[in-house]
Structure formats: C-alpha cells, structure tokens
Design a protein around this motif. Structure first.
Motif, mmCIF file in Angstrom:
data_model
loop_
_atom_site.group_PDB
_atom_site.id
_atom_site.type_symbol
_atom_site.label_atom_id
_atom_site.label_comp_id
_atom_site.label_asym_id
_atom_site.label_seq_id
_atom_site.Cartn_x
_atom_site.Cartn_y
_atom_site.Cartn_z
ATOM 1 N N ASP A 11 0.827 -1.218 0.000
ATOM 2 C CA ASP A 11 0.000 0.000 0.000
ATOM 3 C C ASP A 11 0.860 1.266 0.000
ATOM 4 O O ASP A 11 0.323 2.368 -0.002
ATOM 5 C CB ASP A 11 -1.022 0.000 1.149
ATOM 6 C CG ASP A 11 -0.444 0.365 2.508
ATOM 7 O OD1 ASP A 11 0.785 0.521 2.643
ATOM 8 O OD2 ASP A 11 -1.247 0.484 3.461
ATOM 9 N N ASP A 12 2.179 1.106 0.015
ATOM 10 C CA ASP A 12 3.055 2.283 0.011
ATOM 11 C C ASP A 12 3.373 2.741 -1.414
ATOM 12 O O ASP A 12 4.049 3.757 -1.602
ATOM 13 C CB ASP A 12 4.358 1.987 0.761
ATOM 14 C CG ASP A 12 4.128 1.837 2.258
ATOM 15 O OD1 ASP A 12 3.093 2.337 2.749
ATOM 16 O OD2 ASP A 12 4.974 1.218 2.935
ATOM 17 N N SER A 44 -1.659 4.039 1.822
ATOM 18 C CA SER A 44 -1.723 3.723 3.258
ATOM 19 C C SER A 44 -3.030 4.245 3.836
ATOM 20 O O SER A 44 -3.450 5.357 3.516
ATOM 21 C CB SER A 44 -0.546 4.369 3.988
ATOM 22 O OG SER A 44 0.659 3.792 3.567
ATOM 23 N N ASN A 96 5.383 -3.019 4.527
ATOM 24 C CA ASN A 96 4.868 -1.694 4.870
ATOM 25 C C ASN A 96 5.862 -0.919 5.732
ATOM 26 O O ASN A 96 6.477 -1.483 6.631
ATOM 27 C CB ASN A 96 3.542 -1.830 5.628
ATOM 28 C CG ASN A 96 2.876 -0.488 5.799
ATOM 29 O OD1 ASN A 96 2.562 0.176 4.808
ATOM 30 N ND2 ASN A 96 2.696 -0.056 7.031
ATOM 31 N N THR A 110 -2.095 -2.607 3.500
ATOM 32 C CA THR A 110 -1.171 -3.746 3.424
ATOM 33 C C THR A 110 -1.888 -5.036 3.825
ATOM 34 O O THR A 110 -1.835 -6.042 3.111
ATOM 35 C CB THR A 110 0.027 -3.519 4.383
ATOM 36 O OG1 THR A 110 0.597 -2.247 4.096
ATOM 37 C CG2 THR A 110 1.069 -4.603 4.238
HETATM 38 MN MN MN Z 1 1.603 1.872 4.095
#
Ligand code: MN
Length: 257
Positions: A11-12, A44, A96, A110
């Motif tokens: 998710d980054d 995020s 993450n 994540t």
């Molecule tokens: Mn993240």
C-alpha cells in the motif's frame, strides 16, 4: 520443484523500497516466480477499499512489474483475474513502512491486500516493518518474510486464515501473537497554516496499548517478530450465545426455522 508463482503487492506504492526488497528476497530465497502489482501512489490507510466507480488502469513498468491506478485490493483482483497466467500459490503484501498492530489492521491497505487474496482463496501474508527501517533493515525484514512464506507454501494455512507479520529491527526471536487492543490514542494533531487557519491530522498521534503479554504490540515492544493469524470472517463467535439469550425473535414475529 517447480518455481512457485508469488504475487507481491503493497500500500506504500510501486516505488516503495520495501516492495522491491520483498520481491528480491522471495525470488532469491524461494526461487519464486514473482510478479509485482502495486498501487501507482501511496494508499496507506486505504483499508479494503475497492475502486468501483471509476475504471481501473494499469501500466507495465518493468518485466513482471505493474503499476495500478488503484488500491491494494484492486491490485490483487487485477493481478489474479487479468495479469497473471496462473493463480499464484501465495500473495505477500508489504513490506509496509510502519507496523500494523492491534486495530490498525482494520485501516491497513497492506493487510487488506493479503485479506483480499484470502477471500479469493489464495494463501497470503502481510509484512510490516518499523516506520524508519533502513535499506539494510528492509533486506533483513524481507529475508524473515521469505522464511515465513516458505513455511506457508510448504504447509498451507489453516482455512480462512492469513498471517500478519511485523518485524522489528534486529529481532531477538519470533512469537505467535494475537491482535492487541488500543487503550488510548490522542485524538488529533492540530496545526495552523500560514494564514492562521487551523487544520488537523488524524491517525498519526501516538497510541497506548492495553497491557497484554500475548499481543502483537507486546512482541514488537520486546523486539520480537510478531506473527498473528487473522480471519476474513468477522463474526464475533463469543457474542452468539449472549445475543441468543436476548430472544431477538420477539422483535420480528414470524415462524421460527
Ligand atoms: Mn503503508
């Protein structure tokens, strides 16, 4: 042994160093055939969001690397139903930049990437590190993630479960944990812009945890790797006997089953 197909997401965002470290370790240590499908920018806090009101687009940025205009959940779906030739044996989400402990797993993109894989019937692991992990730290985290992934590939996971793995720098060992609970978190961080108007940050203030030796946050506080099995079934089974005694059938009269 044939090379296991492994999907990596995060998710980054597709340029995050943790993503590259993870993909590298899975290739090197597992001999996995890794495909990376990750959001084109940081997601995020996106949790399990799915893009359903706009089209989903992707770009191939390198051999077996794809950048998606969407969330981790979108990435997993696009990968499994379009980009990959075969169903992966495993999905790993991370690394993450920042731990995902306690209730934070419910905000985490994540963890949601791994959760989506689980819902689609594929074994999955979410991996998080300290927020300030260096490049060397990330390589060490990735090597531990690869060992956990190898175990998952060899044994399979219990039905309906996925693993949430948090790795501190220079860990003293590894612990099987359960999800902890936050006791307290400062609500808001207030700042002022150059014109004197206030604005706010949420979710970034320090938190305190309910004391709990077996919890994920306790393992991290004592510098142990934390491995927590999570569930896609959110039913609170402990509540069923209590609610059953309420006699809810009185509220909507009808024939009972
Ligand atoms: Mn993240």
């Amino acid at each position: 042994m044939t090379r296991p197909a492994v999907l990596v997401t995060n998710d980054d965002g597709v340029r995050a160093p943790g993503l590259a470290a993870l993909a590298r370790a899975l290739e090197r240590d597992l001999g996995a055939e890794v495909t990376v499908v990750a959001p084109d920018r940081e997601q995020s806090g996106a949790s399990h969001a799915m893009t359903i009101r706009s089209p989903l687009r992707f770009e191939r940025v390198a051999e077996s690397w794809y950048s998606v205009e969407g969330t981790p959940t979108d990435c997993v779906n696009l990968a499994i139903f379009h980009l990959l030739d075969e169903r992966p044996a495993l999905v790993v989400s991370g690394i993450n930049a920042g731990y995902n402990l306690g209730e934070d797993v419910t905000y985490s993109g994540t963890v949601a990437g791994a959760l989506e894989a689980r819902i689609l019937g594929i074994a999955s692991v979410a991996v998080s590190s300290a927020p300030d992990a260096s490049a060397e730290d990330l390589d060490a985290v990735a090597a531990i993630a690869a060992r956990v992934a190898a175990e998952v590939l060899a044994r399979g996971l219990p039905a309906d479960s996925l693993l949430n793995v948090n790795v501190p720098p220079a860990p003293r060992g590894i612990r099987l944990t359960h999800q902890g609970r936050r006791a307290f978190r400062e609500g808001l961080i207030e700042r002022r812009d150059p014109k004197g108007r206030e604005y706010y940050w949420i979710g970034l203030a320090p938190s305190e945890w309910e004391p709990d030796d077996g919890a994920d946050h306790a393992a991290i506080a004592e510098r142990y790797v934390s491995v927590t099995p999570l569930h896609s079934d959110m039913t609170c089974h402990r509540a069923i006997p209590v609610l059953s005694a309420w006699g809810l059938e009185r509220l909507v009269p009808g024939s009972s089953r």
